[in-house]
Enzyme design. Structure first.
Site, mmCIF file in Angstrom:
data_model
loop_
_atom_site.group_PDB
_atom_site.id
_atom_site.type_symbol
_atom_site.label_atom_id
_atom_site.label_comp_id
_atom_site.label_asym_id
_atom_site.label_seq_id
_atom_site.Cartn_x
_atom_site.Cartn_y
_atom_site.Cartn_z
ATOM 1 C CB THR A 70 -22.646 6.945 -7.671
ATOM 2 O OG1 THR A 70 -23.947 6.826 -8.262
ATOM 3 C CG2 THR A 70 -22.783 6.903 -6.161
ATOM 4 N NE ARG A 85 -27.064 9.765 -13.651
ATOM 5 C CZ ARG A 85 -27.307 8.491 -13.378
ATOM 6 N NH1 ARG A 85 -28.487 8.136 -12.861
ATOM 7 N NH2 ARG A 85 -26.404 7.562 -13.623
ATOM 8 C CB SER A 127 -27.634 6.115 -16.281
ATOM 9 O OG SER A 127 -27.640 4.722 -16.113
ATOM 10 C CG HIS A 128 -31.553 4.014 -14.745
ATOM 11 N ND1 HIS A 128 -30.341 4.348 -14.181
ATOM 12 C CD2 HIS A 128 -32.441 4.039 -13.722
ATOM 13 C CE1 HIS A 128 -30.502 4.570 -12.897
ATOM 14 N NE2 HIS A 128 -31.768 4.395 -12.582
ATOM 15 C CE LYS A 162 -20.591 7.509 -17.540
ATOM 16 N NZ LYS A 162 -20.896 6.141 -17.032
ATOM 17 C CG ASP A 216 -23.742 2.279 -17.440
ATOM 18 O OD1 ASP A 216 -24.971 2.086 -17.540
ATOM 19 O OD2 ASP A 216 -23.239 3.121 -16.660
ATOM 20 N NE ARG A 217 -27.398 1.580 -13.952
ATOM 21 C CZ ARG A 217 -27.992 2.013 -12.858
ATOM 22 N NH1 ARG A 217 -29.055 1.375 -12.399
ATOM 23 N NH2 ARG A 217 -27.549 3.085 -12.215
ATOM 24 C CD GLU A 276 -22.104 0.217 -9.281
ATOM 25 O OE1 GLU A 276 -21.713 1.113 -8.529
ATOM 26 O OE2 GLU A 276 -22.737 0.446 -10.335
ATOM 27 C CB SER A 304 -27.625 -0.585 -9.656
ATOM 28 O OG SER A 304 -26.260 -0.254 -9.860
#
Length: 559
Positions: free
Chosen positions: A42, A46, A153-154, A163, A322-323, A405, A407
């Site tokens: 998504t 990775r 990401s995390h 990405k 982004d989170r 989302e 998440s």
């Protein structure tokens, strides 16, 4: 649960950075091994160099595939390139620059030669393509831009990720990433024979490499999306924890630029992330929605702690920012679903510049509290499969005012109702929490309590269930007719979904609903498990019954 979950990492938990980077260059992947193939999930491809799933070969092949895709689509403008602070991100950025410059593509890299958050890349792409003009955003034509963000990401410090963000500024759709992955794997099988590269030391000095001030461009524009003056005037005291990610310099600049009472926690990047507390499974993971990864920030805000009362709000971000994570003095770390509901209710009641027709985007595994809030607001609800890519178009054409989302990833429109970013933006969600404190005088967790009083309490959780690769494949391609059960945890089943009601796209799994509960099951892309998301508006015990029933329904459907 690991015995040291929530405790500070010890020396034995830390990665060997030199070995990790060395293997990035030395290992040649075997594409006959599924683990070592290019696979876009998504949020991109990775992996880790430790098992040959993220290497220089992978990154060069993906960059070359992006070059071919751009040519096929007539995209001839600059490519905005960002990276986070993971140890493999800088080597991967060097590889991408070598390939893109050799292909004659103008590459815009960070002017500070530092990390760049995902939302800043999306923001710059959109500005280049006309987001700030009356003509609207262009997504085709000469001189149009796109981007690449290098980030897992995390994910743990061992991992790397890459990405592709399209001309709409958002994560590329499955048709695009599928093509890129297939072409990249072909290039790997061919030994990268057709890929031209220029050594980085020469490439970085080439006229095609442009220094772009992502940070100033982004930070100076923030007051168009958040009421920063209200935050400043109210004196909201903020502790911003970057969890060692790309947000670190940005938060300092935001505080200074807008005169905020803002303290940056963990201001020094560390590729080992040695200051982190271990996640639930004993791994270092920069997950700002995890109470274990966020243990230090929770302790900072806890009543009775040394710093109790020092801050009105604490916020967190993951590696590429982004989170978002929201910690309040009266409620601890907020469940991401709870804050999404709060953000939606507040924004649609207070953004008077938004179109009355703008809807609410949510993934079908997000809390149904959002459904109730949307109905109360009288706003359209657009329920999509998992993946922020499904929100990009709606945010771009402003048919969505908000997309989020479960998440802890979301974005929303500028205050005047035009597009801000079409990828997840942890900064604006964190700052929105501060705006809520400033304008309502209450914490986001207290705001959530008022929503619960109005709409009812729910219990939500995600658990994993063991599944073979064959079982996961069956679940991904399941038909609604495969579900023969008529009840779920004592209630009649009201819906069996394998496509999302908001856009008709395949879920890649199953969602089953009743009057007071639901569950969704999706196969993991990296582990031999499937994920069960479930929610009950009855009780915690009922939630467990729903989870147990979900396992039985799935087992019967794929058996």
């Amino acid at each position: 649960m690991h015995s040291r979950a929530g405790q500070i990492a010890q020396p034995e938990d830390l990665i060997d950075v030199d070995r990790l980077v060395g293997l990035y260059y030395d290992l040649v992947p075997d594409v006959a091994d599924p683990v070592q193939q290019v696979v876009f999930g998504t949020s991109g491809h990775r992996g880790t160099s430790l098992n040959g799933s993220f290497t220089e070969t992978h990154v060069a092949a993906i960059a070359a595939a992006v070059v071919e895709f751009r040519r096929n689509q007539g995209i001839d403008g600059p490519l905005y390139l960002g990276r986070d602070t993971h140890a493999l991100s800088e080597p991967a950025q060097r590889t991408v620059v070598e390939v893109l410059v050799a292909a004659g593509i103008q590459v815009r890299v960070d002017a500070r030669d530092s990390s760049t958050p995902t939302p800043a890349v999306s923001h710059s792409i959109l500005l280049h393509n006309g987001a700030a003009t009356s003509e609207g955003v262009r997504t085709a034509g000469p001189g149009i831009a796109d981007g690449i963000v290098i980030t897992p990401s995390h994910n743990p410090p061992t991992d790397g990720g890459i990405k592709y963000n399209g001309t709409d500024g958002g994560p590329a759709g499955g048709d695009v990433t599928g093509w890129i992955a297939r072409r990249a794997n072909e290039l790997v099988r061919d030994g990268l024979a057709s890929i031209e590269r220029i050594p980085f030391e020469r490439a970085v000095e080439h006229e095609l490499v442009i220094k772009h001030d992502f940070m100033t461009t982004y930070v100076d524009d923030l007051d168009s999306v958040i009421d920063l003056e209200a935050i400043r005037a109210a004196g909201v005291r903020i502790a911003a924890d970057t969890l060692g990610g790309a947000a670190v310099d940005y938060w300092a600049e935001i505080g200074e630029r807008y005169g905020l009472d803002l303290t940056v926690v963990h201001p020094e990047p560390d590729p080992q992330f040695s200051f982190m507390t271990l996640d639930w499974d004993g791994k270092i993971r920069m997950d700002c929605s995890s109470p274990y990864a966020m243990a230090s920030l929770r302790e900072l805000m806890a009543p009775g702690s040394t710093n109790a009362g020092k801050y009105d709000l604490a916020t967190g971000n993951d590696g590429d920012a982004d989170r978002h994570g929201i910690v309040t003095p009266d409620g601890g770390l907020m469940n991401p679903n709870h804050f999404l509901a709060v953000a939606i209710d507040y924004l649609f009641r207070n953004r008077t510049g938004w179109s009355p027709n703008s809807g609410i985007g949510k993934t079908l595994v997000s809390s149904s509290l959002i459904d109730k809030v949307a109905a109360d607001l009288g706003r359209p609800l657009i329920e999509t499969p998992v993946g922020f890519k499904y929100f990009a178009e709606g945010l771009l054409d402003t048919s969505m005012g908000f997309g989020g989302e479960e998440s802890a990833g979301a974005s929303f429109l500028r205050r005047n109702g035009t597009v801000w970013t079409t990828d997840k933006d942890g900064f604006i969600l964190d700052l929105l929490a501060a705006e809520i404190v400033a304008t309502t005088g209450e914490s986001p967790s207290a705001y959530h309590a008022t929503l619960v009083e109005k709409h009812g309490e729910s219990w939500y959780a995600r658990v994993d269930a063991v599944a073979t690769r064959e079982e996961k494949a069956k679940l991904k391609d399941l038909s609604a007719d495969a579900v023969t059960a008529t009840t779920l945890a004592g209630e009649d089943i009201t819906g069996r979904l394998v496509t999302a009601p908001g856009n008709g796209a395949a879920i890649g799994g199953l969602k089953v609903t009743t009057a007071n509960a639901w569950f969704a099951a999706r196969p993991s892309g990296t582990e031999d498990v499937y994920k069960i998301y479930a929610e009950s508006f009855v009780s915690a015990d009922h939630l467990e019954q729903v989870q147990d029933a979900a396992r039985a329904v799935v087992a019967d459907a794929i058996g």
